[in-house]
Design a protein around this motif. Structure first.
Motif, PDB file in Angstrom:
ATOM      1  N   ASP A 263      -1.049   8.381   0.683  1.00 23.52           N
ATOM      2  CA  ASP A 263      -0.016   7.631  -0.464  1.00 23.52           C
ATOM      3  C   ASP A 263       1.258   7.572  -0.008  1.00 23.52           C
ATOM      4  N   LEU A 264       1.771   8.584   0.668  1.00 21.41           N
ATOM      5  CA  LEU A 264       3.255   8.284   0.985  1.00 21.41           C
ATOM      6  C   LEU A 264       3.313   8.311   2.765  1.00 21.41           C
TER       7      LEU A 264
ATOM      8  N   LYS B 178       5.790   4.540   0.066  1.00 22.77           N
ATOM      9  CA  LYS B 178       4.467   4.231  -0.629  1.00 22.77           C
ATOM     10  C   LYS B 178       3.815   3.449   0.169  1.00 22.77           C
TER      11      LYS B 178
ATOM     12  N   PRO C 254       0.559   1.351  -0.433  1.00 19.38           N
ATOM     13  CA  PRO C 254      -0.579   0.930  -1.120  1.00 19.38           C
ATOM     14  C   PRO C 254      -1.940   0.536  -0.457  1.00 19.38           C
TER      15      PRO C 254
ATOM     16  N   ASP D  74      10.504   0.695  -6.353  1.00 19.50           N
ATOM     17  CA  ASP D  74      10.232   1.543  -5.173  1.00 19.50           C
ATOM     18  C   ASP D  74      11.556   1.567  -4.269  1.00 19.50           C
TER      19      ASP D  74
END
Length: 387
Positions: A21-22, A28, A30, A285
């Motif tokens: 996820d990170l 991030k 996705p 973000d």
């Protein structure tokens, strides 16, 4: 861009990770990320880099399938960051016949990460050194601070391939259907962006090579339109904007600063600005906000006063820009505060610590909500930013 086929003798053995996820515990992803690794099969066999510990089992399976029983002569280590170097020790134990190829800084870092004995296992290379595998010849070029001090890239002379370490990488799994420019820019500016001078140095070295394919450590293999990717890296690493326009980034607590920012955006459009983008720093973000700031040639920051300073997401945004060497831009300031506006002072202080940043005048001060008497200063600022 190419798929994972490189040639009959140079094989891709990397892994796509769609569960992450990170990236680096902050960006991030996705569509995941790839950990790229390669094998060159010749009279001697070379493996180029390992992968993140999250992908160890799949990588070792890919490696053994590619080797098909062949012994490994060399493991080339271009970058010791754990998303590439996590399996160096395990590889060395499973393939005791292989020598580890790196530079002096590489081996110092291996000793920091692992506890196995390097005695008799290393082949130290320096700038321009070559290593013959048979028909394939590897040539090594140092790329310090792109983006760690031990980084080096490898040029394969026969098939004219640049194994570019973290250079020319991007976020996204290998099958991600997304624009290379945007995800590569978000990757570059947030991870490597501070080191533009060093990237420029590496680009000068690469310009002297006949490169037909670029194999990075993250993202797709690049085989077509290489001029486009190099041009993007020239722009990003020299801190040039890609678009004449204004980013209006706001940090609003109850919505009044947001309203002021949006009014200012409309005033800019009335001045003839075709490209004006407004972003809410509390909801956008951070890595994307940083990318957008570098994209445009001008920026307006609109921040609310908070605890005698500026609303935290604005301070974080500006500190991120400072750490990534944001420069060569014109920036304007709009502040808001109900009884003692301080946001402008804090924002200016951070901006003044950056290189080649021109702060446009006037600084607009709103007290609580935009009133009629704020409009002259807002119009003046719009005119100043459009001139």
């Amino acid at each position: 861009m190419k798929d994972t086929y490189i040639s009959d003798s140079i094989l891709y053995i990397g892994v796509s990770d769609k569960t992450l996820d990170l990236f680096e515990s902050q960006y991030k992803v996705p569509n995941g990320v790839t950990y790229n690794s390669y094998v060159i099969l010749d009279d001697k066999v070379a493996v180029l880099d390992t992968v993140d510990g999250r992908a160890s089992e799949q990588w070792f399976a890919n490696l053994e399938q590619a080797l098909a029983g062949e012994m490994v002569d060399y493991l080339v280590i271009s970058h010791m960051e754990p998303d590439h170097g996590a399996n160096v020790e395990r590889f060395a134990r499973q393939h005791p016949e292989a020598k580890l190829v790196g530079n002096a800084k590489t081996f110092g870092m291996i000793a920091q990460f692992f506890d196995f004995d390097l005695e008799g296992r290393t082949l130290e290379v320096k700038e321009g050194d070559t290593l013959s595998l048979g028909e394939h010849v590897l040539q090594f070029f140092m790329a310090p601070m792109v983006h760690w001090p031990e980084v080096m890239v490898t040029y394969e002379q026969k098939e004219k391939i640049l194994f570019s370490a973290d250079g020319f990488g991007k976020f996204g799994a290998m099958d991600a259907e997304e624009d290379w420019d945007e995800e590569a820019a978000r990757y570059y500016l947030n991870i490597v962006g501070k080191y533009g001078v060093q990237v420029q140095s590496l680009l000068k070295k690469a310009a002297k090579l006949d490169i037909r394919t670029i194999c990075p450590l993250h993202g797709p293999i690049l085989g077509d339109n290489l001029e486009h990717y190099v041009e993007k890296y020239q722009i990003w690493s020299s801190y040039q904007p890609e678009q004449k326009g204004v980013l209006l980034a706001y940090a609003s607590i109850h919505g009044n600063t947001a309203k002021a920012a949006k009014m200012l955006a409309e005033l800019l459009k009335e001045q003839g600005e075709e490209h004006v983008e407004v972003i809410d720093l509390a909801r956008t973000d951070m890595s994307l906000s940083v990318r957008k700031a570098f994209f445009y040639d001008r920026m307006i920051v609109a921040g609310a006063t908070y605890d005698g300073g500026v609303f935290p997401c604005m301070e974080e945004f500006l500190q991120h820009l400072k750490s990534k060497n944001y420069q060569k831009r014109t920036v304007a300031i709009l502040e808001n505060g109900t009884w003692a506006p301080m946001a402008g002072k804090v924002m200016r202080g951070i901006l003044e610590g950056m290189k080649e940043i021109r702060i446009a005048e006037p600084v607009v001060t709103v007290k609580s909500a935009v009133k009629e008497d704020n409009l002259p200063a807002m119009k003046a600022l719009a005119e100043a930013m459009s001139s």
